[in-house]
Design a protein around this motif. Structure first.
Motif, short mmCIF file in Angstrom:
data_model
loop_
_atom_site.label_atom_id
_atom_site.label_comp_id
_atom_site.label_asym_id
_atom_site.label_seq_id
_atom_site.Cartn_x
_atom_site.Cartn_y
_atom_site.Cartn_z
N ASP A 175 94.51 69.51 86.90
CA ASP A 175 94.55 68.23 87.60
C ASP A 175 93.52 67.31 86.95
O ASP A 175 92.34 67.38 87.27
N GLY A 176 93.97 66.50 86.02
CA GLY A 176 93.04 65.60 85.34
C GLY A 176 92.03 66.34 84.50
O GLY A 176 92.38 66.99 83.52
N GLU A 177 90.78 66.31 84.90
CA GLU A 177 89.70 66.91 84.13
C GLU A 177 89.27 68.27 84.68
O GLU A 177 88.22 68.78 84.31
N HIS A 178 90.08 68.86 85.55
CA HIS A 178 89.69 70.12 86.17
C HIS A 178 90.82 71.15 86.13
O HIS A 178 91.99 70.79 86.16
N LEU A 179 90.41 72.40 86.06
CA LEU A 179 91.32 73.52 86.20
C LEU A 179 91.01 74.16 87.54
O LEU A 179 89.85 74.44 87.85
N TYR A 180 92.04 74.31 88.37
CA TYR A 180 91.87 74.91 89.69
C TYR A 180 92.50 76.29 89.72
O TYR A 180 93.58 76.50 89.16
N VAL A 181 91.84 77.21 90.38
CA VAL A 181 92.37 78.54 90.65
C VAL A 181 92.37 78.69 92.16
O VAL A 181 91.38 78.36 92.82
N SER A 182 93.49 79.14 92.70
CA SER A 182 93.51 79.45 94.13
C SER A 182 94.21 80.78 94.33
O SER A 182 95.09 81.16 93.57
#
Length: 105
Positions: A44-51
């Protein structure tokens, strides 16, 4: 990760971060719920998310802190936990994506 974000510097560090983060979340949730879990990686834009989401309800025994969260809090720029409308526990964390052209000073 190299295929998804070829401009990433270094991609290997985000792969390691994602693997450690997902592993810590799964280990943490295993203490409270039995059954399936779903893991999601999202850019998401400048971030990598882990859930990681417990597919089965936690029955109120999932905690928001402790266990795997301590390590994840140290290695992530942001992390959290919430209970979905259906009563499922979701743990998430974010890492910053640094393009090769940017200085990582």
């Amino acid at each position: 990760m190299d295929l998804l974000l070829p401009e990433l510097s270094p991609a290997d560090s985000l792969v390691d971060w994602a693997a450690v983060t997902a592993g810590e979340f799964v280990t943490h949730l295993l203490h409270a719920v039995q059954g399936k879990m779903a893991c999601e990686l999202r850019i998401d834009g400048e971030h990598l998310y882990v859930s990681v989401e417990a597919v089965d309800r936690c029955g109120g025994t999932c905690t928001t802190r402790g266990g795997g969260r301590r390590l994840v809090d140290l290695i992530s720029i942001d992390a959290g936990s919430y209970e979905s409308n259906s009563g499922k526990r979701v743990m998430w964390a974010a890492a910053e994506i640094i393009p090769v052209s940017a200085s990582a000073a």
